[in-house]
Enzyme design. Structure first.
Site, PDB file in Angstrom:
ATOM      1  N   LYS A 140     -40.463  -0.785 -25.045  1.00 26.27           N
ATOM      2  CA  LYS A 140     -40.893   0.412 -24.296  1.00 26.27           C
ATOM      3  C   LYS A 140     -39.733   1.378 -24.178  1.00 26.27           C
ATOM      4  O   LYS A 140     -38.563   0.980 -24.308  1.00 26.27           O
ATOM      5  CB  LYS A 140     -41.396   0.038 -22.901  1.00 26.27           C
ATOM      6  CG  LYS A 140     -40.385  -0.667 -21.975  1.00 26.27           C
ATOM      7  CD  LYS A 140     -39.389   0.219 -21.283  1.00 26.27           C
ATOM      8  CE  LYS A 140     -38.360  -0.561 -20.464  1.00 26.27           C
ATOM      9  NZ  LYS A 140     -37.191   0.236 -20.059  1.00 26.27           N
ATOM     10  N   ASP A 152     -39.874  -5.123 -15.182  1.00 28.61           N
ATOM     11  CA  ASP A 152     -40.596  -4.436 -16.257  1.00 28.61           C
ATOM     12  C   ASP A 152     -41.704  -5.290 -16.863  1.00 28.61           C
ATOM     13  O   ASP A 152     -42.419  -4.830 -17.760  1.00 28.61           O
ATOM     14  CB  ASP A 152     -39.625  -4.046 -17.386  1.00 28.61           C
ATOM     15  CG  ASP A 152     -38.691  -2.929 -16.969  1.00 28.61           C
ATOM     16  OD1 ASP A 152     -38.975  -2.258 -15.963  1.00 28.61           O
ATOM     17  OD2 ASP A 152     -37.668  -2.737 -17.659  1.00 28.61           O
TER      18      ASP A 152
END
Ligand code: C5P
Length: 292
Positions: free
Chosen positions: A9, A138
């Protein structure tokens, strides 16, 4: 055996709101998946107990024992389910480590998705999300993927429209940044000082229009200041990415990777070639996730 993708990401925005009593920082961050991904295979091993993991290619920064987030996630999953069983994982790493690309979190989320998909083993979305949050800030985003506004520690997610994939040039400089160090330095530099609130709407609107230039012009990352303060030479990377054809460039997460958003594949390739010529680090051309 099932094989799952574990995408990297990037953070298109990252605003630090303050330090929470938990010791974690309250954030607002727009995160989006990339095409660049690790691959995780899992097999139930009926004749053995315990969790085995092979990592290829081997990398001193990626442990293959109980410290690896794949093993920690699998343990937490089995604990939540109250089961014991033998599992064998094979992880193919492609995402650079310690880069702010969420590679370890992606691998942990992939392990959770793979286990959840095994017939009769599932624990349901809500518990899965709680297990994900217990592994790392995350991991909840990595579990859902796509594009989202992450809040709190990173675990409160609001999905965002992202109709078109955007071209991304990714650069991993030969510098590692530790995430806890980065947040501590941010505290030393900014905590308790007056700061303006950031506006994420121009970026999320541009993302929803599939407007690469609008996205590139409205990106920001509060963690870039402590990293550039300690490693001022890294400022050359976003400069060269933009001079090479990207519409904007900045750091992802707590670094040390930087990325540029390019208006076309050709512009992305030109910017990548420029950064390679200047020997600023390892370079990839990839794309963000897109719904279309
Ligand atoms: O949750 P994770 O293990 O990824 O976080 C690594 C470190 O990053 C934490 O120990 C903390 O120092 C810092 N962090 C933070 N606030 C967040 C996320 C991470 O302070 N929201």
């Amino acid at each position: 055996m099932s094989v799952v993708h574990a995408p990297a990401k990037i953070n298109l925005t990252l605003e630090i709101l303050g330090l929470a009593p938990t010791g974690f920082h309250d954030l607002r961050s727009v995160m989006i998946d990339l095409d660049l991904a690790d691959e995780l295979a899992v097999e139930v091993t009926p004749d053995a107990m315990g969790i085995a993991l092979r990592v290829a290619p081997s990398d001193p920064l990626v442990p293959s024992d109980g410290r690896n987030l794949v093993v920690r996630a699998a343990r937490a999953f089995l604990e939540a389910r109250g089961s014991a069983m033998g599992l064998s994982f094979a992880l193919r790493k492609r995402i650079p480590t310690e880069g702010g690309l969420g590679g370890g979190s992606a691998d942990a989320a992939a392990a959770l998705r793979a286990l959840e998909a095994i017939r009769g083993l599932g624990i349901g979305d809500e518990r899965l999300l709680a297990v994900a949050a217990s592994i790392g800030s995350d991991v909840p985003f990595a579990l859902r993927g796509g594009a989202a506004m992450a809040e709190g520690r990173g675990e409160r997610l609001t999905p965002l429209a992202h109709p078109r994939p955007l071209w991304v040039v990714l650069v991993r400089p030969p510098v590692s940044v530790s995430t806890p160090w980065c947040y501590r330095r941010w505290d030393e530099m900014f905590l308790g000082r007056p700061r303006e609130r950031r506006d994420h709407a121009p970026l999320t609107d541009a993302l929803a229009r599939g407007d690469a230039i609008g996205v590139a012009r409205n990106m920001f990352n509060d963690l870039m200041a402590p990293v550039l303060d300690a490693h001022p030479q890294l400022a050359a990377i976003p400069r060269e990415l933009v001079d090479g054809g990207c519409a904007g460039a900045q750091m992802t997460g707590s670094g040390s990777c930087f990325y540029g958003i390019a208006p076309s594949r050709q512009a992305a390739r030109q910017a990548a070639a420029r950064v390679r010529r200047r020997n600023l680090g390892r370079v990839w051309v990839t794309r963000t996730a897109g719904e279309g």
